[in-house]
Design an enzyme around this catalytic site. Structure first.
Site, mmCIF file in Angstrom:
data_model
loop_
_atom_site.group_PDB
_atom_site.id
_atom_site.type_symbol
_atom_site.label_atom_id
_atom_site.label_comp_id
_atom_site.label_asym_id
_atom_site.label_seq_id
_atom_site.Cartn_x
_atom_site.Cartn_y
_atom_site.Cartn_z
ATOM 1 N N ASP A 1 -25.801 -26.897 -18.006
ATOM 2 C CA ASP A 1 -25.669 -25.928 -19.087
ATOM 3 C C ASP A 1 -24.223 -25.918 -19.569
ATOM 4 O OD1 ASP A 1 -27.916 -23.533 -19.862
ATOM 5 O OD2 ASP A 1 -25.884 -23.270 -20.657
ATOM 6 N N GLU B 1 -44.075 -26.836 -22.999
ATOM 7 C CA GLU B 1 -44.180 -25.843 -21.929
ATOM 8 C C GLU B 1 -44.931 -24.619 -22.441
ATOM 9 O OE1 GLU B 1 -43.505 -25.919 -18.618
ATOM 10 O OE2 GLU B 1 -44.578 -24.041 -18.858
ATOM 11 N N PHE B 2 -45.836 -24.081 -21.612
ATOM 12 C CA PHE B 2 -46.674 -22.960 -22.045
ATOM 13 C C PHE B 2 -46.419 -21.688 -21.243
ATOM 14 C CE2 PHE B 2 -48.865 -26.923 -23.025
ATOM 15 C CZ PHE B 2 -49.130 -26.754 -24.382
ATOM 16 N N ARG C 1 -45.135 -18.075 -19.861
ATOM 17 C CA ARG C 1 -44.804 -16.793 -20.502
ATOM 18 C C ARG C 1 -43.661 -16.154 -19.742
ATOM 19 N NH1 ARG C 1 -50.392 -14.321 -19.169
ATOM 20 N NH2 ARG C 1 -49.911 -15.734 -17.472
ATOM 21 N N GLU C 2 -42.808 -15.433 -20.434
ATOM 22 C CA GLU C 2 -41.750 -14.688 -19.741
ATOM 23 C C GLU C 2 -42.393 -13.575 -18.924
ATOM 24 O OE1 GLU C 2 -38.587 -13.620 -22.428
ATOM 25 O OE2 GLU C 2 -38.564 -15.633 -23.250
ATOM 26 N N PHE D 1 -55.602 -11.677 -24.927
ATOM 27 C CA PHE D 1 -54.870 -11.561 -26.196
ATOM 28 C C PHE D 1 -55.647 -10.795 -27.263
ATOM 29 C CE2 PHE D 1 -50.713 -13.621 -26.388
ATOM 30 C CZ PHE D 1 -50.617 -13.917 -25.035
ATOM 31 N N GLY E 1 -43.634 -9.835 -30.418
ATOM 32 C CA GLY E 1 -42.228 -10.174 -30.598
ATOM 33 C C GLY E 1 -41.922 -11.327 -29.665
ATOM 34 N N CYS F 1 -40.255 -16.697 -29.068
ATOM 35 C CA CYS F 1 -40.965 -17.889 -29.549
ATOM 36 C C CYS F 1 -42.039 -17.662 -30.594
ATOM 37 C CB CYS F 1 -41.540 -18.638 -28.356
ATOM 38 S SG CYS F 1 -40.237 -19.354 -27.359
ATOM 39 N N LYS G 1 -41.861 -7.182 -24.215
ATOM 40 C CA LYS G 1 -43.061 -6.965 -23.412
ATOM 41 C C LYS G 1 -42.609 -6.582 -22.007
ATOM 42 C CE LYS G 1 -43.975 -11.498 -21.495
ATOM 43 N NZ LYS G 1 -44.970 -12.508 -21.298
HETATM 44 P P1 NAD Z 1 -32.680 -20.123 -23.884
HETATM 45 O O1 NAD Z 1 -31.953 -19.761 -25.095
HETATM 46 O O2 NAD Z 1 -33.052 -19.083 -22.886
HETATM 47 O O3 NAD Z 1 -31.880 -21.259 -23.095
HETATM 48 C C1 NAD Z 1 -31.295 -22.378 -23.701
HETATM 49 C C2 NAD Z 1 -30.121 -22.824 -22.814
HETATM 50 O O4 NAD Z 1 -29.599 -24.044 -23.308
HETATM 51 C C3 NAD Z 1 -28.957 -21.832 -22.782
HETATM 52 O O5 NAD Z 1 -28.655 -21.490 -21.454
HETATM 53 C C4 NAD Z 1 -27.812 -22.596 -23.454
HETATM 54 O O6 NAD Z 1 -26.527 -22.265 -22.944
HETATM 55 C C5 NAD Z 1 -28.187 -24.030 -23.122
HETATM 56 N N1 NAD Z 1 -27.554 -25.053 -23.980
HETATM 57 C C6 NAD Z 1 -27.323 -25.025 -25.310
HETATM 58 N N2 NAD Z 1 -26.724 -26.164 -25.698
HETATM 59 C C7 NAD Z 1 -26.578 -26.929 -24.595
HETATM 60 C C8 NAD Z 1 -26.018 -28.208 -24.343
HETATM 61 N N3 NAD Z 1 -25.492 -28.953 -25.318
HETATM 62 N N4 NAD Z 1 -26.038 -28.689 -23.076
HETATM 63 C C9 NAD Z 1 -26.560 -27.948 -22.073
HETATM 64 N N5 NAD Z 1 -27.087 -26.726 -22.255
HETATM 65 C C10 NAD Z 1 -27.095 -26.221 -23.490
HETATM 66 O O7 NAD Z 1 -33.992 -20.880 -24.378
HETATM 67 P P2 NAD Z 1 -35.464 -20.855 -23.745
HETATM 68 O O8 NAD Z 1 -36.095 -19.536 -24.001
HETATM 69 O O9 NAD Z 1 -35.435 -21.412 -22.366
HETATM 70 O O10 NAD Z 1 -36.188 -21.905 -24.719
HETATM 71 C C11 NAD Z 1 -35.886 -23.275 -24.666
HETATM 72 C C12 NAD Z 1 -36.965 -24.025 -25.428
HETATM 73 O O11 NAD Z 1 -38.233 -23.843 -24.775
HETATM 74 C C13 NAD Z 1 -37.177 -23.544 -26.866
HETATM 75 O O12 NAD Z 1 -37.528 -24.634 -27.660
HETATM 76 C C14 NAD Z 1 -38.351 -22.601 -26.745
HETATM 77 O O13 NAD Z 1 -39.086 -22.502 -27.945
HETATM 78 C C15 NAD Z 1 -39.183 -23.276 -25.677
HETATM 79 N N6 NAD Z 1 -40.069 -22.381 -24.916
HETATM 80 C C16 NAD Z 1 -39.613 -21.167 -24.493
HETATM 81 C C17 NAD Z 1 -40.449 -20.335 -23.736
HETATM 82 C C18 NAD Z 1 -40.007 -18.977 -23.270
HETATM 83 O O14 NAD Z 1 -40.829 -18.237 -22.744
HETATM 84 N N7 NAD Z 1 -38.759 -18.580 -23.417
HETATM 85 C C19 NAD Z 1 -41.741 -20.795 -23.385
HETATM 86 C C20 NAD Z 1 -42.144 -22.062 -23.808
HETATM 87 C C21 NAD Z 1 -41.297 -22.853 -24.570
HETATM 88 C C1 UGA Z 2 -45.734 -16.769 -25.373
HETATM 89 C C2 UGA Z 2 -46.978 -17.551 -24.948
HETATM 90 O O1 UGA Z 2 -47.917 -16.659 -24.334
HETATM 91 C C3 UGA Z 2 -46.617 -18.667 -23.976
HETATM 92 O O2 UGA Z 2 -47.778 -19.428 -23.665
HETATM 93 C C4 UGA Z 2 -45.567 -19.579 -24.646
HETATM 94 O O3 UGA Z 2 -45.168 -20.596 -23.758
HETATM 95 C C5 UGA Z 2 -44.373 -18.756 -25.061
HETATM 96 O O4 UGA Z 2 -44.786 -17.671 -25.937
HETATM 97 C C6 UGA Z 2 -43.372 -19.588 -25.804
HETATM 98 O O5 UGA Z 2 -43.723 -20.557 -26.439
HETATM 99 O O6 UGA Z 2 -42.237 -19.161 -25.736
HETATM 100 P P1 UGA Z 2 -44.238 -14.850 -24.271
HETATM 101 O O7 UGA Z 2 -43.557 -14.804 -25.594
HETATM 102 O O8 UGA Z 2 -43.420 -14.890 -23.044
HETATM 103 O O9 UGA Z 2 -45.194 -16.140 -24.212
HETATM 104 O O10 UGA Z 2 -45.144 -13.560 -24.140
HETATM 105 P P2 UGA Z 2 -46.665 -13.155 -24.405
HETATM 106 O O11 UGA Z 2 -47.211 -12.568 -23.170
HETATM 107 O O12 UGA Z 2 -47.448 -14.225 -25.039
HETATM 108 O O13 UGA Z 2 -46.467 -11.947 -25.444
HETATM 109 C C7 UGA Z 2 -45.862 -12.186 -26.702
HETATM 110 C C8 UGA Z 2 -45.939 -10.939 -27.561
HETATM 111 O O14 UGA Z 2 -47.282 -10.695 -27.957
HETATM 112 C C9 UGA Z 2 -45.461 -9.660 -26.863
HETATM 113 O O15 UGA Z 2 -44.669 -8.906 -27.754
HETATM 114 C C10 UGA Z 2 -46.748 -8.935 -26.526
HETATM 115 O O16 UGA Z 2 -46.574 -7.532 -26.489
HETATM 116 C C11 UGA Z 2 -47.638 -9.350 -27.697
HETATM 117 N N1 UGA Z 2 -49.078 -9.286 -27.360
HETATM 118 C C12 UGA Z 2 -49.616 -10.121 -26.451
HETATM 119 C C13 UGA Z 2 -49.883 -8.363 -28.032
HETATM 120 O O17 UGA Z 2 -49.404 -7.586 -28.889
HETATM 121 N N2 UGA Z 2 -51.221 -8.318 -27.720
HETATM 122 C C14 UGA Z 2 -51.795 -9.146 -26.805
HETATM 123 O O18 UGA Z 2 -53.019 -9.048 -26.590
HETATM 124 C C15 UGA Z 2 -50.967 -10.059 -26.147
#
Ligand code: NAD
Ligand code: UGA
Length: 428
Positions: free
Chosen positions: A30, A157-158, A160-161, A255, A263, A266, A326
């Site tokens: 990172d 990647e799928f 959820r947080e 869902f 919100g 993603c 959430k």
């Molecule tokens: P994030 O913002 O939490 O993390 C990104 C990280 O990359 C940061 O720590 C940042 O400092 C680092 N970074 C930036 N530039 C860099 C560089 N040049 N070298 C090394 N590190 C660097 O992002 P995230 O939520 O983990 O999402 C990453 C990707 O995964 C996005 O495309 C997102 O859409 C996707 N995704 C996210 C989720 C989720 O739940 N958050 C789920 C599925 C897919």
């Molecule tokens: C979502 C997807 O569920 C993941 O599969 C995906 O990998 C991820 O986005 C991503 O691409 O980043 P996440 O954003 O962590 O995951 O959370 P969700 O549990 O999906 O909820 C997203 C939002 O939808 C929340 O604000 C939640 O309150 C809302 N939600 C969810 C509703 O309003 N109703 C529902 O029935 C479900």
């Protein structure tokens, strides 16, 4: 296998930690030094269930380390996952600056590396990005040929947080979009012990599967919110409707929770990115735009219903329960709470907010305002007045005592809040 993970946010860190837990040797890269220090101490820089324990175990046992030295990481591993952010850019189009930067860096390092290496795009990127943006940058900067000298895959990647570790470890499916058999086989081998179907495909199909999934989920939420908005006018409980609807095996009960909408980091950005990509090929997505449009105003139903009950809210004290987008996370990105709080303040209300995990994030994002007070707990918050808005369905808010004698407008269906003097849901 020796794996490097470039970008250790939610996705990168969980991916790295889980692969290390499964016995692989992982180097997390990172640019954020504070993040690197935390990880090396076995501390998760984000709040995510089970992550701390895995990090502690894997750093102690030497299977996971973090660094800012991308060269060392790529040279000493066989596979590099790119998991940097892909935020919204101009007009909602995807901004690929972090992906491009890492692709150039990795290309430069591959120039001097003799062993076969596979670069995997794990970030969510619009269809075509891996083949038409990442791959050419790797080739240009390495002076080598993809397919012959190194491999490239797209592996969405799928997770959820809030349940990221469990989701990563027990996925419904794994998608591997490789440019050729050799790259695909390396990544297939990495995932072969996972107990789920593994689909091998090409990179752009893998990219589209990710967008189609998020777009479908978003559409499902906006759909049930629309049904909920109609139900509300007709005096029908949308949750009973959703129960009957979800029993149809073609639909599924997941869902279908109506409320104040979606919100998070993603859903909004990904659907906007797909809309942007569609525009590039002269297509205007009607369903996706409608799903986004409905979500724009859904959180404000809370304020609308409160005003309908109280009249003007100017100088009234309003308690907002929940800040995170959430439960189970401290993530505030695109959280519906932001719109609700901004609107309340604009209307001259005094707003008292609380969240079990996200208060610090909220302070960073929203800062100080004379009409905004951050409270330590729901118990503290509700002491400040009579009007309560429920924004996030944390278990901590499932306590009848919080609501006795109050006026509650519920955006997330907390049944305990029915103990209030007056209770109303946004869609029920
Ligand atoms: P994030 O913002 O939490 O993390 C990104 C990280 O990359 C940061 O720590 C940042 O400092 C680092 N970074 C930036 N530039 C860099 C560089 N040049 N070298 C090394 N590190 C660097 O992002 P995230 O939520 O983990 O999402 C990453 C990707 O995964 C996005 O495309 C997102 O859409 C996707 N995704 C996210 C989720 C989720 O739940 N958050 C789920 C599925 C897919
Ligand atoms: C979502 C997807 O569920 C993941 O599969 C995906 O990998 C991820 O986005 C991503 O691409 O980043 P996440 O954003 O962590 O995951 O959370 P969700 O549990 O999906 O909820 C997203 C939002 O939808 C929340 O604000 C939640 O309150 C809302 N939600 C969810 C509703 O309003 N109703 C529902 O029935 C479900």
């Amino acid at each position: 296998m020796n794996i490097s993970i470039i970008g250790t946010g939610y996705v990168g860190l969980v991916t790295g930690a889980c692969f290390a837990k499964l016995g692989h040797s992982v180097i997390c890269v990172d640019i954020d030094e504070a993040r690197i220090n935390d990880i090396n101490k076995g501390i998760a820089p984000i709040y995510e269930d089970k992550l701390d324990d895995i990090l502690k175990e894997c750093t102690r046992e030497g299977r996971l380390k973090a660094t800012s030295d991308i060269r060392d990481a790529v040279e000493n591993t066989a596979v590099s996952f790119i998991s940097v952010g892909t935020p919204s850019g101009l007009l909602g189009y995807i901004d690929l600056k972090y992906i491009d930067e890492v692709s150039r860096d990795v290309g430069n390092i591959l120039k001097d590396k003799n062993d076969y290496h596979v670069v995997v795009v794990k970030s969510t990127v619009v269809p075509g990005t891996t083949e038409h943006s990442v791959l050419p940058l790797l080739e240009k900067n390495s002076g080598k040929k993809a397919g012959d000298d190194f491999g490239v895959c797209m592996n969405p990647e799928f997770l959820r947080e809030g349940t990221a570790v469990d989701d990563f470890m027990n996925p419904d499916r794994i998608i591997i979009g490789g440019i050729d058999k050799r790259s695909t086989d390396v990544i297939f081998d990495l995932y072969k012990d996972f107990k789920c179907p593994i689909i091998k495909t090409d990179p752009k199909t893998a990219e589209m599967i990710k967008y189609a999934t998020n777009s479908f989920l978003v559409t499902k939420i906006s759909f049930i919110n629309e049904i909920g908005n109609i139900c509300k006018q007709l005096g029908i409980d949308v949750f009973e409707v959703a129960k009957g609807l979800g029993m149809d095996s073609r639909i599924s009960p997941k869902f279908l929770n109506a409320g104040i909408g979606f919100g998070g980091s993603c859903f909004p950005k990904d659907v906007n990115a797909l809309v942007g990509k569609a525009k590039e090929v002269y297509y205007r997505p009607i369903v996706l735009n409608a799903a986004l449009e409905l979500n724009e105003t859904q959180p404000l139903k809370l304020v609308e219903l409160l005003e309908r009950k109280t009249g003007s809210i100017k100088n009234e004290n309003i308690i907002v329960l929940g800040l995170a987008f959430k439960p189970g996370t401290d993530d505030m990105r695109e959280a519906p709470s932001i719109k609700v709080i901004q609107t309340l303040i604009k209307k001259g209300a005094n707003v008292f907010v609380t969240d079990p995990k996200a208060v610090d994030e909220a302070k960073k994002l929203m800062g100080k305002h004379e009409r905004l007070t951050y409270c330590r707990s729901a118990r503290d918050a509700v002491k400040n007045g009579k009007y309560i808005l429920i924004v996030t369905e944390w278990d901590e808010f499932r306590d009848e005592e919080l609501y006795k004698g109050k006026v509650v407008i519920d955006g997330r269906r907390i049944d305990e809040a029915r103990a209030a003097d007056y209770y109303e849901g946004v869609c029920w």
